[in-house]
Design a protein around this motif. Structure first.
Motif, PDB file in Angstrom:
ATOM      1  N   TYR A 319       0.867  -1.179   0.000  1.00 15.12           N
ATOM      2  CA  TYR A 319       0.000   0.000   0.000  1.00 15.12           C
ATOM      3  C   TYR A 319       0.901   1.224   0.000  1.00 15.12           C
ATOM      4  O   TYR A 319       2.122   1.111   0.177  1.00 15.12           O
ATOM      5  CB  TYR A 319      -0.959   0.007   1.205  1.00 15.12           C
ATOM      6  N   GLN A 320       0.318   2.380  -0.208  1.00 12.18           N
ATOM      7  CA  GLN A 320       1.123   3.600  -0.252  1.00 12.18           C
ATOM      8  C   GLN A 320       1.840   3.818   1.077  1.00 12.18           C
ATOM      9  O   GLN A 320       1.236   3.719   2.148  1.00 12.18           O
ATOM     10  CB  GLN A 320       0.228   4.808  -0.565  1.00 12.18           C
ATOM     11  N   ASP A 321       3.123   4.068   0.998  1.00 11.82           N
ATOM     12  CA  ASP A 321       3.964   4.299   2.173  1.00 11.82           C
ATOM     13  C   ASP A 321       4.113   3.061   3.053  1.00 11.82           C
ATOM     14  O   ASP A 321       4.407   3.164   4.252  1.00 11.82           O
ATOM     15  CB  ASP A 321       3.425   5.470   3.017  1.00 11.82           C
ATOM     16  N   SER A 324       9.252  -0.963   3.540  1.00 12.80           N
ATOM     17  CA  SER A 324       9.926  -1.526   2.373  1.00 12.80           C
ATOM     18  C   SER A 324       9.899  -3.052   2.373  1.00 12.80           C
ATOM     19  O   SER A 324      10.031  -3.676   1.316  1.00 12.80           O
ATOM     20  CB  SER A 324      11.372  -1.037   2.315  1.00 12.80           C
ATOM     21  N   TRP A 325       9.717  -3.653   3.536  1.00 11.98           N
ATOM     22  CA  TRP A 325       9.717  -5.119   3.634  1.00 11.98           C
ATOM     23  C   TRP A 325       8.331  -5.723   3.434  1.00 11.98           C
ATOM     24  O   TRP A 325       8.181  -6.940   3.467  1.00 11.98           O
ATOM     25  CB  TRP A 325      10.268  -5.568   4.987  1.00 11.98           C
ATOM     26  N   VAL A 334       4.666 -10.409   0.361  1.00  9.25           N
ATOM     27  CA  VAL A 334       6.069 -10.694   0.626  1.00  9.25           C
ATOM     28  C   VAL A 334       6.437  -9.901   1.872  1.00  9.25           C
ATOM     29  O   VAL A 334       6.462  -8.660   1.842  1.00  9.25           O
ATOM     30  CB  VAL A 334       6.956 -10.309  -0.567  1.00  9.25           C
ATOM     31  N   VAL A 335       6.693 -10.615   2.953  1.00 11.72           N
ATOM     32  CA  VAL A 335       6.952  -9.999   4.259  1.00 11.72           C
ATOM     33  C   VAL A 335       8.370 -10.357   4.672  1.00 11.72           C
ATOM     34  O   VAL A 335       8.634 -11.467   5.130  1.00 11.72           O
ATOM     35  CB  VAL A 335       5.927 -10.490   5.298  1.00 11.72           C
ATOM     36  N   LEU A 403      13.776 -11.442  10.870  1.00 13.23           N
ATOM     37  CA  LEU A 403      12.627 -10.706  10.342  1.00 13.23           C
ATOM     38  C   LEU A 403      12.781  -9.218  10.646  1.00 13.23           C
ATOM     39  O   LEU A 403      13.417  -8.849  11.642  1.00 13.23           O
ATOM     40  CB  LEU A 403      11.338 -11.246  10.965  1.00 13.23           C
ATOM     41  N   PRO A 404      12.189  -8.365   9.832  1.00 16.39           N
ATOM     42  CA  PRO A 404      12.381  -6.915   9.987  1.00 16.39           C
ATOM     43  C   PRO A 404      11.444  -6.276  11.009  1.00 16.39           C
ATOM     44  O   PRO A 404      11.096  -5.107  10.893  1.00 16.39           O
ATOM     45  CB  PRO A 404      12.103  -6.394   8.570  1.00 16.39           C
TER      46      PRO A 404
END
Length: 429
Positions: A319-321, A324-325, A334-335, A403-404
């Motif tokens: 979604y917007q903003d 990045s992950w 994709v997480v 994980l991020p």
């Protein structure tokens, strides 16, 4: 001589392609295919990992107003945890891990599996235009079947418009194009370059694949997904209203809104439902062990016949903003390094994610859909963050896998999303 329309010519060509494959013994979904899941340590996860996993599921059940949950966590280097928590309804029978349930938007992954299977078999092309296979959508002449799979068709979602009809008439048979029409009528975003969470796109893709192959969506998913992967308890049911299975079933519910919140003491049972309400967007059913096996195969693209498949190679922001992950493509989110899906369908909220490099996998279902997908998504990510730190079992080496985000982030998010449970108004007189 009668001339065929372009759509009829394409349908005839697809039928000929299927026939040719059958006659040459190279039919899609051939029985030659076999899948071996990643090597897994045999045994439970260690206690220091299990306790926070259990606490996370318990907290999420409370937040979502769910009486029951089924969860699977597979950490190949450490152990696994497959468990059922809670009851069918408040004060009811205990939940068990063999129960079937609706897997909601995980169905999108299976629909794209079928799409890529038909592409690999030469029956459709990724560049095929939607109106070539679906009637009544002439304004989508520049949108491809690949756009539908990737979520880049630009069309809107029907969910919010039809939600009340799903809950009030669960036995209703929905025509896929009718259901998609509510999303088609909404303002669109630019196609090809922007991801949009659109149920209408996956409904249209299902219709297109049926037209291209001459097979039903249920038969296609059986041929290209469940039979090759030996998923005996996974299917896309027909339109007749029914529970998720003829065997053990997790009962699904939603809560009745009352002044100030929801009556969490008396959930409404919606276990019996027409799968046409989700069709190729969210209509499939499974069990926790089937779902875990499927996600491991899906993340590593095991069903593709190409030597180097790249279905998830070019994701777009979810979604917007978005962080990045957090991206989306190929019917998946994709997480970080994980591939998966999450969503809700009447009575159930489901999330499942797997890391293709290690086989690390989490899958969970809550038996109440009132909170939508927010709580179950956060729960899946919290479980992943906890389990990713599980120590290696004796003789094993933990991979470089991280994980991020942290478990604490999503534990807090679950608490913030908790449904307000209030006592129903007292009866008069």
């Amino acid at each position: 001589m009668q001339l065929l329309s372009s759509r009829s010519r394409r349908a005839a060509a697809a039928t000929a392609a299927v026939l040719a494959l059958i006659l040459t013994g190279c039919a899609p979904g051939d029985s030659d295919f076999s899948y071996t899941p990643p090597a897994q340590v045999d045994g439970d996860l260690p206690e220091e990992t299990l306790v926070p996993l259990q606490e996370a599921v318990s907290a999420a059940m409370t937040a979502a107003g769910a009486s029951g949950a089924i969860v699977g966590v597979w950490v190949p280097w450490s152990g696994s945890w497959v468990s059922a928590m809670g009851t069918q309804e408040p004060g009811g029978a205990e939940v068990s891990t063999d129960m079937s349930f609706r897997i909601a938007d995980v169905t999108r992954l299976m629909t794209c599996d079928v799409f890529y299977g038909l592409v690999d078999d030469g029956i459709v092309k990724t560049t095929a235009k939607v109106p070539d296979y679906v009637s009544g959508v002439a304004d989508m002449k520049d949108v491809t079947l690949l756009d539908l799979c990737n979520g880049t068709s630009g069309v809107g979602s029907s969910e919010e418009i039809v939600k009340s009809s799903w809950l009030n008439t669960p036995e209703r048979h929905w025509a896929p194009l009718e259901l998609a029409s509510y999303g088609l009528g909404r303002a669109r975003v630019p196609a090809h370059t922007t991801y949009r969470d659109s149920d209408a796109g996956y409904l249209l893709l299902g219709l297109a694949l049926e037209r291209a192959s001459g097979m039903s969506a249920s038969a296609l998913i059986a041929k290209y997904v469940t039979r090759p992967l030996d998923l005996e308890n996974t299917s896309l049911p027909g339109a007749a209203a029914a529970p998720p299975s003829t065997g053990p079933v997790l009962n699904g519910h939603y809560l009745t809104p009352v002044e100030g919140g929801y009556d969490c003491t008396a959930p409404v049972d919606i276990t019996t439902l027409s799968a046409s309400s989700g069709f190729t967007d969210s209509g499939a059913v499974s069990t926790i062990t089937d779902l875990g096996r499927y996600m491991q195969a899906e993340a590593e693209q095991a069903l593709r016949s190409k030597e180097e498949p790249a279905r998830f190679a070019a994701p777009l922001p979810a979604y917007q903003d978005a962080p990045s992950w957090f991206q989306a493509t190929g019917g998946a989110y994709v997480v970080g390094s994980m591939i998966g899906q999450h969503g809700w369908t009447p009575g159930y909220a489901t999330a499942a994610y797997s890391d293709p490099a290690t086989g690390f996998t989490v899958a969970v279902v809550l038996n109440d859909s009132t909170a939508g997908s927010a709580v179950v998504t956060a729960l899946a990510w919290e479980l992943a963050a906890i389990a990713s730190k599980a120590p290696a079992a004796s003789g094993q080496t933990a991979p470089e896998f991280g994980l991020p985000f942290t478990a604490e982030q999503y534990h807090e998010q679950i608490a913030a999303a908790a449904l307000p449970c209030v006592a129903p108004p007292a009866a008069e007189g």
